[in-house]
Design an enzyme around this catalytic site. Structure first.
Site, short mmCIF file in Angstrom:
data_model
loop_
_atom_site.label_atom_id
_atom_site.label_comp_id
_atom_site.label_asym_id
_atom_site.label_seq_id
_atom_site.Cartn_x
_atom_site.Cartn_y
_atom_site.Cartn_z
N HIS A 112 -2.01 -12.34 -6.44
CA HIS A 112 -1.22 -13.58 -6.58
C HIS A 112 -2.04 -14.69 -7.24
CE1 HIS A 112 2.43 -12.30 -4.50
NE2 HIS A 112 1.61 -11.53 -3.83
N SER B 46 -0.08 -14.28 0.04
CA SER B 46 1.23 -14.43 -0.60
C SER B 46 2.30 -14.98 0.31
CB SER B 46 1.67 -13.09 -1.16
OG SER B 46 1.85 -12.17 -0.10
N LYS C 215 2.62 -8.29 -11.44
CA LYS C 215 3.11 -9.63 -11.08
C LYS C 215 2.98 -10.54 -12.30
CE LYS C 215 2.63 -8.76 -6.22
NZ LYS C 215 1.64 -8.38 -5.20
C1 PLP Z 1 1.53 -7.06 -4.46
C2 PLP Z 1 0.19 -6.92 -3.86
C3 PLP Z 1 -0.51 -5.72 -3.89
C4 PLP Z 1 0.10 -4.47 -4.44
O1 PLP Z 1 0.27 -4.56 -5.82
P1 PLP Z 1 0.99 -3.38 -6.61
O2 PLP Z 1 0.35 -3.37 -7.95
O3 PLP Z 1 2.44 -3.72 -6.64
O4 PLP Z 1 0.74 -2.13 -5.85
C5 PLP Z 1 -1.79 -5.68 -3.38
N1 PLP Z 1 -2.37 -6.78 -2.83
C6 PLP Z 1 -1.72 -7.96 -2.77
C7 PLP Z 1 -2.39 -9.15 -2.17
C8 PLP Z 1 -0.42 -8.06 -3.25
O5 PLP Z 1 0.24 -9.20 -3.16
#
Ligand code: PLP
Length: 405
Positions: free
Chosen positions: A219, A191, A250
């Site tokens: 992502h 990310s 997301k």
């Molecule tokens: C945002 C993210 C997470 C955590 O996701 P949540 O559902 O907000 O806990 C885990 N791994 C990656 C690669 C992320 O970008």
């Protein structure tokens, strides 16, 4: 301990925290929260009354503040209530949770899926139930914090390969040759840079050395690949990845929630042994119902995904044209490089004044000397909004001497 000594001991603890916070502020590394007073979206209203074009949400498909999501979550709340007050295996599983697990399995192309309260939990609870001291976990050096923490909780031998370096991955696979089970672990998309993992090569190496492949699709799920299934679709390795973790927080709606998808044996084992699943509350029905509606929508149309990629191509082309240094690529994460932490802060602050919301990223979130503002495109942005944002980048860039006049 006397009363005064006890008071002094406590005082020393709080004073220590104060010192460390002061040091962060001094070094320009202190993070503060931006307070939004509206729904999440392509534009947001801040608590100071200003409206800004938002270029820093993980709102890839533009669904977070979308009315369809609000209505889907209200409908699920009406039907299933507000919450379950229970973990899944006692009395916290409703039909909507099973339907969502089925829909996620179909969407990412796996046999079965288990839901978590967050992807952080999915990663945190993944490794310990599946691997032990006889096994090897071979992990990309820049994997997400939740993967690193999950691996720490597991007794398997740890091998770390240099970020995105396939030669080093092979070296680590050779070093782990005498281990019983081996699993290669990587973010599908990283990310901070928008780098897409080389899953085709990773799957080839996994075949060569008899390893499993696990990817974190936070992502990627919903928009990578031609129908948005993820990085495995993007790289044409559907069916060759063993374990997928992802988030509902997301692209897939943006509320919260996570999942792990894999073969039945894996998911069954996680239901028996995965601690964040066994010892934490069930996903709220409103989120489960709204996420289900998102998957139904994405399974019938690629419209949002297509719009996101068109917006990304437009922004990447124009920002480079202005003379900014970006990390090349195709992902809707576009790192605009400032290199220097205070400069990244200053640039983000000026953009805020000019009506654009972006955040400066600096060490320890990215390596020292790699400070940036990370732009994230959304399907919700209009071309007009993106062009206004680009004009603000140009102005702030000229003022700070980042680009030529
Ligand atoms: C945002 C993210 C997470 C955590 O996701 P949540 O559902 O907000 O806990 C885990 N791994 C990656 C690669 C992320 O970008």
């Amino acid at each position: 301990m006397s009363e005064t000594n006890a008071a002094h001991a406590k005082q020393a603890f709080y004073a220590g925290l104060d010192d460390k916070l002061g040091k962060l502020r001094q070094d320009g590394l202190y993070k503060s929260e931006r307070v939004i007073a509206s729904r999440q979206g392509a534009q947001v209203a801040c608590d100071d009354g200003r409206t800004l074009i938002n270029l820093c949400a993980n709102n890839y498909l533009g669904l977070s503040g979308d009315e369809s999501m609000v209505q889907a979550s209200i409908a699920a709340t009406e039907k299933y209530g507000y919450g379950l007050s229970s973990v899944r295996f006692i009395c916290g599983t409703q039909t909507v949770h099973k339907q969502l697990e089925r829909a996620l399995s179909d969407f990412v192309g796996m046999e079965d899926t288990i839901l978590y309260a967050a992807a952080f939990d999915a990663n945190g609870g993944l490794f310990e139930p599946l691997f032990d001291e006889q096994d090897a976990i071979i992990s990309d050096a820049l994997n997400h914090a939740s993967i690193i923490d999950g691996i720490r909780l597991c007794k398997a031998a740890r091998y770390r390969y240099q970020h995105n370096d396939m030669a080093d991955l092979e070296t680590q696979l050779q070093a782990a040759a005498d281990k019983r089970h081996k699993v290669i672990v990587t973010d599908g998309v990283f990310s901070m840079d928008g780098t897409i993992a080389q899953l085709d090569k990773i799957c080839d190496l996994a075949d060569k050395y008899g390893a499993l492949v696990m990817i974190d699709e936070c992502h990627a799920s919903g928009f990578m690949g031609k129908t948005g299934r993820g990085t495995h679709e993007h790289h044409n390795v559907l069916g060759r990845v063993d374990i997928i973790t992802g988030t509902l927080g997301k692209a897939l709606g943006g509320a919260m929630g996570g999942f792990t998808a894999a073969r039945k044996e894996v998911i069954d084992t996680l239901r028996q042994k995965s601690r964040p699943y066994l010892f934490s509350n069930t996903l709220a029905p409103s989120i489960a119902g709204a996420s289900l509606a998102v998957l139904q929508r994405l399974s019938t149309s690629t419209e949002l995904r297509d719009r996101l990629h068109a917006n990304t191509a437009h922004f990447r082309r124009e920002i480079a044209q202005l003379g900014f240094t970006i990390k090349p690529g195709t992902h809707p994460v576009v790192p605009v490089m400032l290199f220097d932490a205070p400069l990244a802060q200053q640039f983000a602050a000026r953009l805020y004044e000019l009506g654009v919301l972006v955040t400066g990223f600096f060490y320890p979130v990215v390596p020292m000397g790699q400070a940036r503002v990370r732009v994230q495109l959304s399907a919700a942005h209009t071309t007009e909004q993106l062009d206004r944002a680009l004009a603000a980048f140009a102005q702030a860039g000229r003022e700070l001497g980042l680009i030529a006049h």
